[in-house]
Motif scaffolding. Structure first.
Motif, PDB file in Angstrom:
ATOM      1  N   VAL A   9       3.154  14.988  -2.951  1.00 55.97           N
ATOM      2  CA  VAL A   9       2.660  14.391  -1.899  1.00 55.97           C
ATOM      3  C   VAL A   9       3.512  14.152  -0.309  1.00 55.97           C
ATOM      4  CG1 VAL A   9       1.683  12.278  -2.030  1.00 55.97           C
ATOM      5  CG2 VAL A   9       1.190  13.432  -3.659  1.00 55.97           C
ATOM      6  N   ILE A  10       3.236  13.762  -0.067  1.00 56.60           N
ATOM      7  CA  ILE A  10       3.734  13.775   1.426  1.00 56.60           C
ATOM      8  C   ILE A  10       3.839  12.440   1.801  1.00 56.60           C
ATOM      9  CG2 ILE A  10       4.448  14.051   4.143  1.00 56.60           C
ATOM     10  CD1 ILE A  10       5.051  16.379   2.424  1.00 56.60           C
ATOM     11  N   SER A  11       2.603  11.409   2.311  1.00 55.45           N
ATOM     12  CA  SER A  11       2.229  10.264   2.217  1.00 55.45           C
ATOM     13  C   SER A  11       0.885   9.561   1.878  1.00 55.45           C
ATOM     14  CB  SER A  11       2.495  10.096   3.399  1.00 55.45           C
ATOM     15  OG  SER A  11       1.418  10.892   4.563  1.00 55.45           O
ATOM     16  N   GLN A  12       0.688   8.588   1.912  1.00 53.00           N
ATOM     17  CA  GLN A  12      -0.465   8.218   0.875  1.00 53.00           C
ATOM     18  C   GLN A  12      -0.824   6.833   1.637  1.00 53.00           C
ATOM     19  OE1 GLN A  12      -3.776   8.258  -0.924  1.00 53.00           O
ATOM     20  NE2 GLN A  12      -2.906   8.693  -3.023  1.00 53.00           N
ATOM     21  N   GLU A  13      -1.800   6.197   2.440  1.00 54.80           N
ATOM     22  CA  GLU A  13      -2.371   5.196   2.757  1.00 54.80           C
ATOM     23  C   GLU A  13      -3.023   4.674   2.272  1.00 54.80           C
ATOM     24  OE1 GLU A  13      -1.141   3.584   7.034  1.00 54.80           O
ATOM     25  OE2 GLU A  13      -1.401   6.234   7.424  1.00 54.80           O
ATOM     26  N   ARG A  14      -3.805   3.091   2.240  1.00 55.85           N
ATOM     27  CA  ARG A  14      -5.277   3.065   2.989  1.00 55.85           C
ATOM     28  C   ARG A  14      -5.072   2.876   3.840  1.00 55.85           C
ATOM     29  NH1 ARG A  14      -8.810   1.577  -1.846  1.00 55.85           N
ATOM     30  NH2 ARG A  14      -7.614   2.594  -3.570  1.00 55.85           N
ATOM     31  N   ILE A  15      -6.354   3.042   4.680  1.00 55.27           N
ATOM     32  CA  ILE A  15      -6.301   3.216   6.046  1.00 55.27           C
ATOM     33  C   ILE A  15      -7.806   2.144   6.189  1.00 55.27           C
ATOM     34  CG2 ILE A  15      -5.387   5.467   7.257  1.00 55.27           C
ATOM     35  CD1 ILE A  15      -8.189   6.816   6.933  1.00 55.27           C
ATOM     36  N   SER A  16      -8.716   1.674   5.514  1.00 55.47           N
ATOM     37  CA  SER A  16      -9.611   1.090   5.931  1.00 55.47           C
ATOM     38  C   SER A  16     -10.371   0.780   4.164  1.00 55.47           C
ATOM     39  CB  SER A  16     -10.537   1.500   6.919  1.00 55.47           C
ATOM     40  OG  SER A  16     -11.355   0.678   7.015  1.00 55.47           O
ATOM     41  N   GLY A  17     -10.506  -0.786   4.182  1.00 53.44           N
ATOM     42  CA  GLY A  17     -11.010  -0.747   3.047  1.00 53.44           C
ATOM     43  C   GLY A  17     -11.216   0.524   1.592  1.00 53.44           C
ATOM     44  N   ASP A  18     -12.089   1.094   1.217  1.00 58.90           N
ATOM     45  CA  ASP A  18     -11.848   1.982   0.462  1.00 58.90           C
ATOM     46  C   ASP A  18     -11.752   3.138   0.915  1.00 58.90           C
ATOM     47  OD1 ASP A  18     -14.081   2.807   1.069  1.00 58.90           O
ATOM     48  OD2 ASP A  18     -15.805   2.292  -0.066  1.00 58.90           O
ATOM     49  N   ILE A  19     -11.411   3.482   1.666  1.00 60.27           N
ATOM     50  CA  ILE A  19     -10.889   4.601   2.757  1.00 60.27           C
ATOM     51  C   ILE A  19      -9.362   4.780   2.968  1.00 60.27           C
ATOM     52  CG2 ILE A  19     -11.073   5.886   4.571  1.00 60.27           C
ATOM     53  CD1 ILE A  19     -13.962   5.498   3.823  1.00 60.27           C
ATOM     54  N   ARG A  84       4.451   9.037  -2.474  1.00 58.84           N
ATOM     55  CA  ARG A  84       5.188  10.585  -1.917  1.00 58.84           C
ATOM     56  C   ARG A  84       5.874  10.636  -3.269  1.00 58.84           C
ATOM     57  NH1 ARG A  84       7.718  12.511   2.748  1.00 58.84           N
ATOM     58  NH2 ARG A  84       9.267  12.964   2.832  1.00 58.84           N
ATOM     59  N   GLY A  85       6.024  12.059  -2.981  1.00 59.47           N
ATOM     60  CA  GLY A  85       6.997  13.002  -3.912  1.00 59.47           C
ATOM     61  C   GLY A  85       6.350  13.221  -5.450  1.00 59.47           C
ATOM     62  N   ASP A  86       4.758  12.731  -5.085  1.00 53.92           N
ATOM     63  CA  ASP A  86       4.025  12.843  -6.450  1.00 53.92           C
ATOM     64  C   ASP A  86       3.505  14.383  -6.831  1.00 53.92           C
ATOM     65  OD1 ASP A  86       4.716  11.002  -7.579  1.00 53.92           O
ATOM     66  OD2 ASP A  86       2.222   9.892  -7.521  1.00 53.92           O
ATOM     67  N   GLU A  87       3.250  14.771  -7.567  1.00 60.62           N
ATOM     68  CA  GLU A  87       2.548  15.922  -7.594  1.00 60.62           C
ATOM     69  C   GLU A  87       0.642  16.443  -7.881  1.00 60.62           C
ATOM     70  OE1 GLU A  87       5.099  18.472 -10.386  1.00 60.62           O
ATOM     71  OE2 GLU A  87       6.111  19.295  -8.166  1.00 60.62           O
TER      72      GLU A  87
END
Lengths: 259, 324
Positions: A9-19, A84-87
């Motif tokens: 995982v390079i990045s993860q973010e919640r961009i809107s509500g449940d998205i 970030r960093g997870d597999e």
């Protein structure tokens, strides 16, 4: 060539509500085209089946794919907690995407509803400079996502279910209100939207391609879980079924039964 | 039940062997397989899709998707649903029919370099015979597996495989028409699976394979509907493994023909359990969906297990479990 591998995982973010927006480092980024999907595997012993998720962008140079997905159940909830960093186990690229070659030099209308928007952003990016692209994006409300990214690439028509932004109604209402001509439509969204797209395309004599969704198990064409009904006899089973994961998910609208 | 084989040596006291010293071959109905790992019908197509991931030549055998006399459309969707450590499916045996199979899929399978088992499905006994007659004597088909778990109108809507008399009749009918060895695939949805296995043996079956899926159901409580369009489906995956191991143990004690064990196998350890319970070979089904490389990992893992336990032949594992 399809493969299954452990992605980082390079990045993860919640961009809107449940998205959620998830960027993964994979070895096959350069092989992914717009409209294809990957299988993402939950971790652990209770939930085993992979979740099909369409690819929103692929960066061959960076070796990354970008997935934008809705948290809809336990599997996607688990993915939403990756940092970030997870597999995570991923398989791809899967299925057949949109026929980008056919769009060259044409007026192309991209129609996306809800979580059908991400693969159309991939299309908009891939077609930039080679086709005259307009996107129509339907959201539930003004909690939009990927809208700025789309607007940076092409004209965008917006509709919302609650009227809080753009045309109050369906994405097809926005398309009709705008009324611009098109030679080709690429669409992804709920079945009811795809049915309306097919009707609109038939009315206006426009060739349309739709990306279908169906519950999947294997994701590679062996289990026959995800078939959709086709108008002509299919080549695989010689009945009237096509595998969404293999022949699809993108089909010419007239090839599939959307009734 | 016949008396089980006696264990003469304590595996713990045996010397560890090298992997290369292990003979992994098994023989089913006269057909030599390079290892005991087979793909389960309906989870591996006819091999082509997974050839992208692995060398099919390293498998013991591939069992094809069920092949009927004519193309079958299968059920409406949704056809699959996830369950705790497993899944339900109600595909409805969609397949292109035996003619397309012979023309398109068999040439590919012949070059795969592993054993080829063709799974045969039908509604009526005569449907099975039509398929078997077309497969009879065809080069490149090593064994037939007869799927007697389809709903059958003749037997009053019940699966044909739940009635010992019908099972014996269909087994005999297939045997009479087939040059290849015949494996009968048993449904677990019966009171006593040994009775069905004995009927297969009486009909002349060369082997039995078990278990097929367990009938289940899932309900979407928000929509208050069945999740599967077919309402019921077959449960597979790790959730059913203990049931399958028990049935393999029971059947291997009740008949003298080889047993191919399956039901939730997803690791070498699982496979060894089936072998110890009495299976001569194992089939891997749903686990292919989770890890396309799993069959080869299992084959390798069984060999490691044998080496670690000083067992020089995989066949020595069959029925090795002892009472406590």
């Amino acid at each position: 060539m399809k493969r299954k591998e452990t992605a980082r995982v390079i990045s993860q973010e919640r961009i809107s509500g449940d998205i959620c927006s998830l960027v993964l480092s994979v070895t096959f980024a350069g092989d992914v085209s717009a409209g294809q999907f990957v299988s993402l595997f939950p971790h652990g012993k209770e939930k085993l089946l992979p979740r099909p998720i369409s690819v929103c962008a692929a960066d061959a140079a960076a070796g990354t794919i970008w997935l934008v997905y809705r948290v809809a159940g336990k599997g996607t909830k688990e993915f939403s907690q990756l940092i970030r960093g997870d597999e995570v186990e991923v398989m791809g690229p899967l299925g057949h995407g949109f026929p980008l070659e056919e769009a060259r030099g044409k007026r192309v209308l991209l129609i996306g509803g809800g979580i059908g928007i991400p693969p159309l952003l991939f299309c908009a990016k891939a077609l930039k400079g080679s086709a005259d692209v307009t996107a129509a994006a339907g959201y539930r409300s003004d909690s939009t996502y990927l809208l700025e990214e789309l607007e940076a690439l092409c004209d965008v028509l917006v509709s919302t279910d609650d009227g809080s932004m753009g045309v109050h109604g369906t994405v097809l209402d926005a398309v009709r209100a705008d009324g611009r001509k098109a030679d080709l439509i690429f669409a992804c969204g709920p079945r009811v939207m795809l049915r309306a797209v097919k009707e609109y395309a038939a009315e206006h004599g426009i060739r349309a391609y739709v990306s279908m969704e169906e519950r999947m198990a294997c994701g590679v064409g062996v289990c026959l879980g995800c078939v959709c009904t086709t108008t002509a006899e299919d080549a695989h089973s010689h009945v009237h079924n096509a595998r969404v994961c293999t022949e699809g998910p993108v089909f010419a609208a007239e090839e599939v039964d959307l009734s | 039940m016949t008396e089980r084989k006696k264990q003469e040596t304590d595996p713990a006291k045996r010397a560890v062997l090298k992997k290369e010293e292990i003979n992994t071959e098994v023989v089913i109905a006269g057909v030599r397989l390079k290892n005991p790992v087979i793909t389960a019908s309906g989870t591996f197509g006819c091999g082509r899709e997974y050839a992208e991931f692995l060398d099919l030549g390293k498998l013991g055998a591939i069992t094809t998707k069920g092949i009927a006399a004519v193309p079958w459309e299968g059920n409406r969707t949704p056809r699959v649903a996830e369950t705790a450590s497993g899944m339900l499916n109600a595909i409805g045996l969609e397949n292109p029919g035996v003619d397309v199979f012979l023309e398109r899929d068999l040439p590919f399978l012949k070059n795969a370099g592993c054993g080829v088992i063709v799974n045969v499905c039908g509604h009526e006994p005569s449907d099975y015979y039509r398929v078997v007659e077309k497969l009879n004597g065809v080069e490149g088909i090593d064994l037939l597996e007869i799927n007697i778990s389809c709903p059958n109108v003749k037997a009053g809507g019940l699966s044909l495989g739940t009635d010992p008399k019908t099972v014996e009749e269909v087994t005999r009918g297939c045997k009479e028409r087939a040059s290849q060895g015949v494996i009968m695939k048993l449904t677990p949805n019966v009171t006593d699976i040994r009775e069905i296995a004995r009927a297969c043996e009486a009909g002349g079956a060369d082997a039995v394979s078990l278990i097929n899926t367990l009938t289940g159901m899932k309900i979407d409580i928000e929509k208050q509907t069945f999740v599967l369009a077919n309402r019921t489906g077959g449960l597979s995956g790790p959730a059913i493994k203990p049931v399958a191991v028990r049935m393999v143990y029971e059947v291997s004690g009740a008949v003298s023909v080889p047993v191919i064990g399956m039901g939730g196998i997803s690791s070498a350890e699982d496979a060894v359990e089936f072998l110890l319970a009495g299976a001569s070979a194992v089939s891997v089904g749903m686990a292919n969906f989770i890890n396309p490389y799993v069959t080869l990992e299992i084959a390798e893992g069984i060999r490691d297990y044998c080496a670690r336990h000083g067992i020089s032949k995989v066949t020595e594992l069959t029925g090795r479990v002892k009472g406590r």
